[in-house]
Design an enzyme around this catalytic site. Structure first.
Site, PDB file in Angstrom:
ATOM      1  N   SER A  87       0.824  -1.201   0.000  1.00 25.09           N
ATOM      2  CA  SER A  87       0.000   0.000   0.000  1.00 25.09           C
ATOM      3  C   SER A  87       0.869   1.267   0.000  1.00 25.09           C
ATOM      4  O   SER A  87       1.688   1.462  -0.888  1.00 25.09           O
ATOM      5  CB  SER A  87      -0.955  -0.033   1.192  1.00 25.09           C
ATOM      6  OG  SER A  87      -1.979   0.925   1.051  1.00 25.09           O
ATOM      7  N   ASP A 118      -8.259  -6.274  -5.503  1.00 22.83           N
ATOM      8  CA  ASP A 118      -8.143  -4.968  -4.852  1.00 22.83           C
ATOM      9  C   ASP A 118      -8.661  -3.872  -5.774  1.00 22.83           C
ATOM     10  O   ASP A 118      -8.450  -3.919  -6.985  1.00 22.83           O
ATOM     11  CB  ASP A 118      -6.671  -4.712  -4.495  1.00 22.83           C
ATOM     12  CG  ASP A 118      -6.465  -3.398  -3.759  1.00 22.83           C
ATOM     13  OD1 ASP A 118      -7.415  -2.936  -3.108  1.00 22.83           O
ATOM     14  OD2 ASP A 118      -5.356  -2.849  -3.834  1.00 22.83           O
ATOM     15  N   HIS A 173      -6.137  -6.564  -1.300  1.00 27.36           N
ATOM     16  CA  HIS A 173      -5.124  -5.536  -1.070  1.00 27.36           C
ATOM     17  C   HIS A 173      -3.989  -6.071  -0.199  1.00 27.36           C
ATOM     18  O   HIS A 173      -2.841  -5.647  -0.334  1.00 27.36           O
ATOM     19  CB  HIS A 173      -5.797  -4.340  -0.391  1.00 27.36           C
ATOM     20  CG  HIS A 173      -4.918  -3.157  -0.193  1.00 27.36           C
ATOM     21  ND1 HIS A 173      -4.515  -2.345  -1.231  1.00 27.36           N
ATOM     22  CD2 HIS A 173      -4.375  -2.622   0.933  1.00 27.36           C
ATOM     23  CE1 HIS A 173      -3.759  -1.366  -0.757  1.00 27.36           C
ATOM     24  NE2 HIS A 173      -3.649  -1.506   0.546  1.00 27.36           N
TER      25      HIS A 173
END
EC number: 3.4.16.6
Length: 745
Positions: free
Chosen positions: A214, A418, A482
């Site tokens: 991320s 994601d 994710h």
């Protein structure tokens, strides 16, 4: 707790005494004053602990004392490492938790690897990674730890770091200590590394990997650049592993709507579609403006918020009210729902377990944390993100090309479910990056299917696909969110295996395929080497497995031709199949395919010996048959001298047959050796081909939003733009906008 107080009071008393002495003697002698100044600095520096002071006892971690196999429990170290020059642990410091495998399953390269894992946010604790993803432990609903079978610690020592200061258990002395720019955060991480290697000097020579997910897509490239640009701390940095990385906020924002259309989250017929396209146009206009050096634009960030809002479902198709926790799409996993406006912020479902674990009495002390000094654990800290606005920094996508050209391996792995950092956006950023004299992936990009082999039954499961070019690897991970290691921990270790060159390269249905599994196969590892020569079919299953045989039988592929071909092969294979139930598929010839053999030396000699043994066996069988024929002849039909003449004739025939067999065998073996030796040498780095040029994609304009509205059907039903390269038949490309999944794998 008394230990912390006693130690700090002692340090303060010593410092006060030194200051008094310094004041007294500075009036008499400058040399004495300098001496006391040195003593004072030495005393202060003693605040940096030794490694054994950070050791974590498994017996103090709830749940680990009940572990069935204690040999699998890793060695752990944890605590605060100060960042300031005086090593004062009560100012700004980072909290870390380190795991070292003691099971002996790590390969040689893995034992020489040190991974630093960083979560994103910014301001989200890396304890997410340690206890829900790639760490050695997971936490159950009772707040007790258990071993994570898919932990990355078997691929290298792994250190989870809470950073920037103020994140997780990392602390700041005041609000003035929060970092406001990535360049400042980078300086502090280098300071952490300096002190870390002083505490753990044995790690200094290991190859270092920065990994995370991320917003770590910003941290990791910036930290790598800072490490390369300084010479104070010697860091053997080799690779950057970024999962679902937020590497170019503005460009990636442009791919929310195309991705949503592709996945069926919204259609062009939706009344809100034109509204979303207007937001898209606003973002594109900002990117094309003179302010395009800004880290991020609010206009681009709004696209995802608006998408989540317009796709909110309050009532179902029957007009019934949708439960409040099912109204919004989970932005981190499109397969899941959440309440609005959380839209994924309550995920993963294991998150509450971590709070219960850290709230258990004695856990903080076991991790060498002072409960009076650290606050209650929170996953994310808003102050960190509010301060970190990056006024002096650009998005890390501008840094990555220089890192690639510096020789670092950069691996971008992406869960395909994601939304917020989706595949399409990451590949678009890659297509606009220029490095090594090229832009994006070149025409010589190497393409691989990727599968995972289960250690229990050797079953092959599609894991994703891989692209490589000029030190950059893109890995799409199937059925992953994710947080890739949270969904597929065992599969996710293949990312590290690929960096360590600890994978098998085989052909499956004529396609180049990388196989990762649960066993380290490094050259210096303790685990046994698996055979890379296996030819797989039956939808990825071993050809000699019972399941595969049944499947072939049902398809009519295991008919008389195969039977005859098998009878002409080595009869010992059939015996081994009967005894063992299965054998390496490389020993079986299927429709004239040759045995894929990677071992040039000893195995070649062994094959020659087997051929000679087979020839001897055939000769003996022929002798026995001839003897039987002679013995069966009626005595009355034997003429004088005929028996001696027949014996001489048979002896000569046997010798001729033997010589012919040896000559033919030697010719075949020699031909096979020179034909296949280059293909099946010991494992090479599968991903090492230099690129050629690819034309740069044209820059989008503000009219792109209108083009998207006009051609939205093309996104739902893309033309087949698959690139045919060698054995590939349908490999997705950025231009094709395909589903990023290889059909019929």
């Amino acid at each position: 707790m008394s230990h912390f107080k006693y130690r700090n009071q002692t340090t303060d008393i010593c410092n006060a005494a030194a200051l008094d002495a310094f004041a007294m003697y500075s009036n008499y002698s400058v040399p004495l004053a300098l001496l006391f100044a040195l003593l004072l600095s030495f005393q202060t520096a003693r605040a940096l602990k030794a490694a054994d002071e950070y050791a974590v006892s498994p017996d103090l971690i709830p749940g680990l004392s009940q572990a069935e196999d204690r040999a699998l429990v890793p060695t752990m170290h944890a605590g605060h490492i100060p960042l300031d020059e005086n090593n004062d642990e009560h100012t700004k410091n980072y909290f870390f938790w380190k795991f070292h495998d003691e099971s002996g399953s790590a390969s040689g390269p893995a034992r020489d690897t040190l991974i630093f894992w960083l979560n994103g946010g910014p301001g989200c604790s890396s304890m997410d990674g340690a206890l829900m993803e790639s760490g050695a432990l997971r936490i159950d609903s009772d707040g007790k730890a258990y071993l994570n079978r898919g932990g990355w610690h078997t691929r290298g020592d792994i250190v989870f770091v809470d950073q920037p200061a103020g994140t997780g258990f990392s602390t700041v002395a005041s609000d003035n200590d929060y970092d406001n720019d990535l360049k400042v955060v980078s300086e502090h991480f280098v300071a952490f590394l300096r002190n870390y290697f002083q505490v753990f000097p044995d790690d200094a020579g290991k190859q270092v990997v920065f990994a995370g997910e991320s917003y770590a897509g910003q941290f990791i490239p910036y930290f790598a650049r800072a490490v390369l640009d300084q010479d104070e701390v010697q860091v053997n940095l080799q690779a950057l592993l970024i999962g679902n990385g937020w590497i170019d906020p503005n460009q990636q924002s442009l791919y929310y709507i195309p991705f949503a259309v592709e996945k069926g989250l919204i259609t062009q017929d939706d009344p809100s579609f034109s509204y979303l396209l207007k937001q898209q146009e606003n973002c594109q206009n900002k990117i094309n403006s003179k302010e395009n050096d800004r880290f991020s634009f609010k206009e681009c960030e709004n696209i995802l918020n608006n998408l989540l809002e317009v796709t909110r479902k309050i009532k179902d198709s029957e007009g019934k009210k949708v439960p409040s926790d099912q109204q919004c799409i989970n932005m981190y996993d499109l397969r899941l729902k959440d309440s609005y406006p959380s839209c994924g912020m309550n995920w993963p479902q294991d998150l509450p377990n971590l709070g219960k674990f850290f709230g258990t009495e004695g856990v903080l002390e076991a991790l060498h944390l002072d409960p009076e000094h650290v606050s209650q654990w929170h996953e994310c800290d808003d102050k960190v993100s509010n301060y970190l606005k990056n006024p002096d920094s650009r998005a890390s996508a501008a840094i990555l090309p220089g890192l690639l050209e510096a020789g670092l391996e950069v691996m971008l792995f992406n869960g395909d479910q994601d939304i917020i950092c989706n595949n399409m956006g990451v590949e678009a950023v890659i297509s606009q990056m220029s490095w090594g004299g090229e832009t994006g992936f070149s025409e010589n990009v190497q393409l691989y299917d990727w599968v995972y082999r289960s250690p229990e039954n050797s079953e092959i499961t599609p894991a994703g696909f891989v692209k490589y070019d000029r030190n950059l690897t893109f890995m799409s991970v199937y059925n992953a969110s994710h947080m890739v290691p949270f969904d597929n921990a065992l599969v996710s270790r293949g990312v590290v295996d690929l960096f360590l060159n600890d994978v098998d390269l085989v052909q499956i249905d004529g396609r180049d395929t990388l196989i990762t599994d649960d066993v380290n196969k490094g050259k210096d590892g303790d685990a046994s080497e698996t055979d890379d020569t296996t030819e797989l079919d039956c939808e990825g299953k071993d050809k000699l497995s019972e399941e595969c045989k049944q499947l072939n039988a049902s398809k009519g592929q295991n008919g008389e031709s195969d039977k005859d071909e098998g009878e002409k092969g080595n009869e010992e294979d059939d015996n081994d199949d009967t005894e063992d139930g299965k054998k390496d598929a490389g020993d079986e010839k299927d429709d004239g395919e040759k045995d894929d053999d990677e071992k040039d030396g000893d195995e070649k000699d062994g094959d020659e010996k087997d051929e000679e043994d087979d020839d001897d066996k055939d000769e003996n069988e022929k002798d026995e048959e001839d003897d039987d024929k002679d013995g069966d002849k009626p005595e009355g039909k034997n003429n004088d001298g005929a028996e001696d003449e027949d014996d001489d004739h048979n002896s000569g025939s046997h010798l001729a047959v033997t010589m012919i067999c040896l000559l033919v065998s030697g010719t075949i073996i020699g031909g096979l050796y020179f034909t296949f030796r280059d293909r099946f040498r010991p494992r090479l780095r599968a991903i090492l081909v230099d690129p050629t040029n690819r034309s740069e994609a044209s820059k989008k304009t503000v009219s792109w939003a209108a083009d998207l509205e006009q051609d939205a059907a093309d996104l739902s039903n893309p033309e087949n733009g698959a690139k045919k390269k060698g054995p590939y038949t349908s490999v997705p490309t950025q231009e094709s906008r395909d589903s990023f999944e290889l059909d019929n794998l």
